[in-house]
Design a protein around this motif. Sequence first.
Motif, PDB file in Angstrom:
ATOM      1  N   PHE A  58       0.857  -1.184   0.000  1.00 53.21           N
ATOM      2  CA  PHE A  58       0.000   0.000   0.000  1.00 53.21           C
ATOM      3  C   PHE A  58       0.891   1.232   0.000  1.00 53.21           C
ATOM      4  O   PHE A  58       1.912   1.260   0.687  1.00 53.21           O
ATOM      5  CB  PHE A  58      -0.860   0.073   1.269  1.00 53.21           C
ATOM      6  CG  PHE A  58      -1.819  -1.061   1.412  1.00 53.21           C
ATOM      7  CD1 PHE A  58      -3.048  -1.035   0.755  1.00 53.21           C
ATOM      8  CD2 PHE A  58      -1.504  -2.155   2.206  1.00 53.21           C
ATOM      9  CE1 PHE A  58      -3.935  -2.085   0.890  1.00 53.21           C
ATOM     10  CE2 PHE A  58      -2.393  -3.210   2.345  1.00 53.21           C
ATOM     11  CZ  PHE A  58      -3.614  -3.179   1.684  1.00 53.21           C
ATOM     12  N   GLU A  59       0.490   2.247  -0.767  1.00 51.65           N
ATOM     13  CA  GLU A  59       1.158   3.535  -0.632  1.00 51.65           C
ATOM     14  C   GLU A  59       0.342   4.385   0.327  1.00 51.65           C
ATOM     15  O   GLU A  59      -0.874   4.527   0.167  1.00 51.65           O
ATOM     16  CB  GLU A  59       1.286   4.247  -1.982  1.00 51.65           C
ATOM     17  CG  GLU A  59       1.953   5.625  -1.822  1.00 51.65           C
ATOM     18  CD  GLU A  59       2.347   6.301  -3.140  1.00 51.65           C
ATOM     19  OE1 GLU A  59       2.027   5.751  -4.217  1.00 51.65           O
ATOM     20  OE2 GLU A  59       2.973   7.377  -3.068  1.00 51.65           O
ATOM     21  N   ALA A  60       1.006   4.920   1.360  1.00 52.36           N
ATOM     22  CA  ALA A  60       0.347   5.816   2.306  1.00 52.36           C
ATOM     23  C   ALA A  60       0.370   7.229   1.735  1.00 52.36           C
ATOM     24  O   ALA A  60       1.428   7.742   1.375  1.00 52.36           O
ATOM     25  CB  ALA A  60       1.077   5.774   3.648  1.00 52.36           C
ATOM     26  N   VAL A 117       5.893   5.120   2.386  1.00 50.83           N
ATOM     27  CA  VAL A 117       5.707   6.508   2.825  1.00 50.83           C
ATOM     28  C   VAL A 117       6.545   7.385   1.897  1.00 50.83           C
ATOM     29  O   VAL A 117       7.680   7.040   1.566  1.00 50.83           O
ATOM     30  CB  VAL A 117       6.177   6.668   4.288  1.00 50.83           C
ATOM     31  CG1 VAL A 117       6.134   8.129   4.715  1.00 50.83           C
ATOM     32  CG2 VAL A 117       5.340   5.807   5.227  1.00 50.83           C
ATOM     33  N   ASN A 118       5.961   8.496   1.465  1.00 51.49           N
ATOM     34  CA  ASN A 118       6.688   9.420   0.593  1.00 51.49           C
ATOM     35  C   ASN A 118       7.566  10.358   1.407  1.00 51.49           C
ATOM     36  O   ASN A 118       7.132  10.903   2.422  1.00 51.49           O
ATOM     37  CB  ASN A 118       5.689  10.264  -0.224  1.00 51.49           C
ATOM     38  CG  ASN A 118       4.956   9.434  -1.262  1.00 51.49           C
ATOM     39  OD1 ASN A 118       5.482   9.165  -2.338  1.00 51.49           O
ATOM     40  ND2 ASN A 118       3.747   9.004  -0.926  1.00 51.49           N
ATOM     41  N   LEU A 119       8.804  10.543   0.962  1.00 47.33           N
ATOM     42  CA  LEU A 119       9.697  11.498   1.617  1.00 47.33           C
ATOM     43  C   LEU A 119       9.929  12.687   0.692  1.00 47.33           C
ATOM     44  O   LEU A 119       9.971  12.526  -0.532  1.00 47.33           O
ATOM     45  CB  LEU A 119      11.048  10.847   1.930  1.00 47.33           C
ATOM     46  CG  LEU A 119      11.045   9.701   2.941  1.00 47.33           C
ATOM     47  CD1 LEU A 119      12.455   9.141   3.090  1.00 47.33           C
ATOM     48  CD2 LEU A 119      10.500  10.163   4.299  1.00 47.33           C
ATOM     49  N   PHE A 149      10.173   3.389   1.460  1.00 53.75           N
ATOM     50  CA  PHE A 149      10.175   4.841   1.290  1.00 53.75           C
ATOM     51  C   PHE A 149      10.165   5.163  -0.182  1.00 53.75           C
ATOM     52  O   PHE A 149      10.857   4.517  -0.975  1.00 53.75           O
ATOM     53  CB  PHE A 149      11.392   5.464   1.985  1.00 53.75           C
ATOM     54  CG  PHE A 149      11.314   5.358   3.479  1.00 53.75           C
ATOM     55  CD1 PHE A 149      10.449   6.177   4.197  1.00 53.75           C
ATOM     56  CD2 PHE A 149      12.055   4.398   4.164  1.00 53.75           C
ATOM     57  CE1 PHE A 149      10.340   6.052   5.577  1.00 53.75           C
ATOM     58  CE2 PHE A 149      11.949   4.269   5.541  1.00 53.75           C
ATOM     59  CZ  PHE A 149      11.084   5.100   6.247  1.00 53.75           C
ATOM     60  N   GLU A 150       9.347   6.144  -0.562  1.00 55.99           N
ATOM     61  CA  GLU A 150       9.310   6.616  -1.939  1.00 55.99           C
ATOM     62  C   GLU A 150       9.919   8.006  -1.984  1.00 55.99           C
ATOM     63  O   GLU A 150       9.589   8.863  -1.170  1.00 55.99           O
ATOM     64  CB  GLU A 150       7.863   6.685  -2.459  1.00 55.99           C
ATOM     65  CG  GLU A 150       7.205   5.331  -2.499  1.00 55.99           C
ATOM     66  CD  GLU A 150       5.895   5.316  -3.303  1.00 55.99           C
ATOM     67  OE1 GLU A 150       5.585   6.305  -3.991  1.00 55.99           O
ATOM     68  OE2 GLU A 150       5.194   4.296  -3.209  1.00 55.99           O
ATOM     69  N   VAL A 151      10.808   8.200  -2.939  1.00 52.56           N
ATOM     70  CA  VAL A 151      11.441   9.508  -3.084  1.00 52.56           C
ATOM     71  C   VAL A 151      11.526   9.802  -4.577  1.00 52.56           C
ATOM     72  O   VAL A 151      11.779   8.898  -5.370  1.00 52.56           O
ATOM     73  CB  VAL A 151      12.833   9.515  -2.406  1.00 52.56           C
ATOM     74  CG1 VAL A 151      13.756   8.467  -3.013  1.00 52.56           C
ATOM     75  CG2 VAL A 151      13.474  10.891  -2.458  1.00 52.56           C
ATOM     76  N   LEU A 179      12.161   4.758  -6.355  1.00 50.94           N
ATOM     77  CA  LEU A 179      12.377   6.038  -7.019  1.00 50.94           C
ATOM     78  C   LEU A 179      11.071   6.408  -7.718  1.00 50.94           C
ATOM     79  O   LEU A 179      10.670   5.769  -8.693  1.00 50.94           O
ATOM     80  CB  LEU A 179      13.527   5.890  -8.012  1.00 50.94           C
ATOM     81  CG  LEU A 179      14.350   7.124  -8.306  1.00 50.94           C
ATOM     82  CD1 LEU A 179      14.882   7.783  -7.049  1.00 50.94           C
ATOM     83  CD2 LEU A 179      15.516   6.757  -9.222  1.00 50.94           C
ATOM     84  N   ASP A 180      10.393   7.422  -7.181  1.00 48.81           N
ATOM     85  CA  ASP A 180       9.040   7.813  -7.597  1.00 48.81           C
ATOM     86  C   ASP A 180       9.083   8.703  -8.842  1.00 48.81           C
ATOM     87  O   ASP A 180      10.071   9.392  -9.075  1.00 48.81           O
ATOM     88  CB  ASP A 180       8.411   8.598  -6.425  1.00 48.81           C
ATOM     89  CG  ASP A 180       6.905   8.488  -6.373  1.00 48.81           C
ATOM     90  OD1 ASP A 180       6.291   7.991  -7.340  1.00 48.81           O
ATOM     91  OD2 ASP A 180       6.339   8.903  -5.344  1.00 48.81           O
ATOM     92  N   ASP A 181       7.991   8.694  -9.588  1.00 49.50           N
ATOM     93  CA  ASP A 181       7.826   9.587 -10.750  1.00 49.50           C
ATOM     94  C   ASP A 181       8.992   9.447 -11.721  1.00 49.50           C
ATOM     95  O   ASP A 181       9.440  10.428 -12.328  1.00 49.50           O
ATOM     96  CB  ASP A 181       7.700  11.062 -10.310  1.00 49.50           C
ATOM     97  CG  ASP A 181       6.530  11.281  -9.364  1.00 49.50           C
ATOM     98  OD1 ASP A 181       5.698  10.362  -9.224  1.00 49.50           O
ATOM     99  OD2 ASP A 181       6.450  12.354  -8.761  1.00 49.50           O
ATOM    100  N   LEU A 200      11.866   1.050  -9.357  1.00 51.61           N
ATOM    101  CA  LEU A 200      11.577   2.248 -10.150  1.00 51.61           C
ATOM    102  C   LEU A 200      10.071   2.352 -10.312  1.00 51.61           C
ATOM    103  O   LEU A 200       9.417   1.386 -10.700  1.00 51.61           O
ATOM    104  CB  LEU A 200      12.202   2.138 -11.554  1.00 51.61           C
ATOM    105  CG  LEU A 200      13.710   2.211 -11.709  1.00 51.61           C
ATOM    106  CD1 LEU A 200      14.069   2.195 -13.208  1.00 51.61           C
ATOM    107  CD2 LEU A 200      14.263   3.465 -11.060  1.00 51.61           C
ATOM    108  N   LYS A 201       9.515   3.517 -10.033  1.00 45.57           N
ATOM    109  CA  LYS A 201       8.092   3.749 -10.279  1.00 45.57           C
ATOM    110  C   LYS A 201       7.940   4.632 -11.508  1.00 45.57           C
ATOM    111  O   LYS A 201       8.300   5.803 -11.486  1.00 45.57           O
ATOM    112  CB  LYS A 201       7.441   4.455  -9.081  1.00 45.57           C
ATOM    113  CG  LYS A 201       7.120   3.533  -7.932  1.00 45.57           C
ATOM    114  CD  LYS A 201       6.295   4.234  -6.871  1.00 45.57           C
ATOM    115  CE  LYS A 201       4.809   4.145  -7.146  1.00 45.57           C
ATOM    116  NZ  LYS A 201       4.010   4.691  -5.995  1.00 45.57           N
ATOM    117  N   ILE A 202       7.415   4.035 -12.578  1.00 43.07           N
ATOM    118  CA  ILE A 202       7.237   4.799 -13.825  1.00 43.07           C
ATOM    119  C   ILE A 202       6.167   5.866 -13.607  1.00 43.07           C
ATOM    120  O   ILE A 202       5.091   5.577 -13.093  1.00 43.07           O
ATOM    121  CB  ILE A 202       6.720   3.905 -14.973  1.00 43.07           C
ATOM    122  CG1 ILE A 202       7.576   2.651 -15.096  1.00 43.07           C
ATOM    123  CG2 ILE A 202       6.642   4.662 -16.281  1.00 43.07           C
ATOM    124  CD1 ILE A 202       7.061   1.694 -16.158  1.00 43.07           C
TER     125      ILE A 202
END
Length: 285
Positions: A58-60, A117-119, A149-151, A179-181, A200-202
């Motif tokens: 899950f992404e918070a 969790v996004n940082l 962690f997503e950054v 690695l987000d976006d 990697l998150k496209i």
Amino acid sequence: YRSKAKGRGTYTIFTIDMVDSHKRKLSIANSIDQAISENEFIVYYQPKVDKHGLIIAFEALIRWQHPEFGMIMPGEFIPIAERGGKITSITQWMIEQVAKEMPTIRAIMKRRFRVSVNLSGHDLRHSGLFDMIHDIFNRHMVNPEYIEFEVTESAYLENFALSNKFFRRVGNMGCAISLDDFGTGYSSLSYLTQISIDTLKIDRQFIRELETSERSRLVTGTIIDLAKRLSLTICAEGIENHNQWDYLIEHGCDHVQGFLFSEPVPLDNLPFLPPRFHRQSTKAV
Ligand code: C2E
Ligand code: MG
Ligand code: MG
Ligand code: MG
């Protein structure tokens, strides 16, 4: 506001709307501390699904139930919090809240999963970040292997040395890092061999254009390939329909996330998510 293009002169008029929007920003900036102490923030969770249609994470995502403005989305208040030096207090609240809710999620899921969790880039410049996280995990007995962690690419690279150090430390503890976006920020890929990440998150932009743009299909396929060659997990965000899901599955994408499966939902709604998502297409994976 009157633009030159409209041929009505070159001056700017401050409209009621602009004044209101400025007032709203100020009011948001000034009420963040209170929002934390009054518990006005709330965590929403959006599932990530594997190739078998099972929820694996899950992404918070934070929301703010504001007493005056109603529900405010992070796209509006996170940049304001960053500018006002308040983001790390929000991050701390967020990680602590996820830690508190973790036992409930574990009881619902009954199997392995991660919560991400996004940082923000500002968090990475905060020297106490690791200790803060470590302390939260200790106090709430959180197994770090349940946390990710997503950054964003830019936040990571703008703080390269600090990011590398921080993510190596949380990685050693058992947390995963995404690695987000991905694909929106940087043209150089050489840094990918030097950083400490798992996934990697496209970016959603490529997924949105999958059906209409050959270039986006090409870029998406290439990013998936690249991730595989680097032994990274690949996750696509923003999946809204079955054509997009089919394309991603056929190209070997590991994880998907998007409104097709579920919008972000509060903790209370997690039990109502389906146990498994099914593809419409009958093609074999
Ligand atoms: P993000 O980390 O890239 O999160 C994905 C955003 O896309 C979320 O928006 C999510 O609701 C939205 N989304 C997911 N699936 C779909 C879809 O199929 N279609 C469309 N159109 N949108 C989809 P949200 O929750 O508004 O968050 C926006 C951004 O705010 C996040 O982007 C992240 O950068 C930031 N953010 C959210 N929560 C936090 C937080 O706790 N801390 C920090 N630092 N940033 C946060
Ligand atoms: Mg994210
Ligand atoms: Mg993203
Ligand atoms: Mg995004």
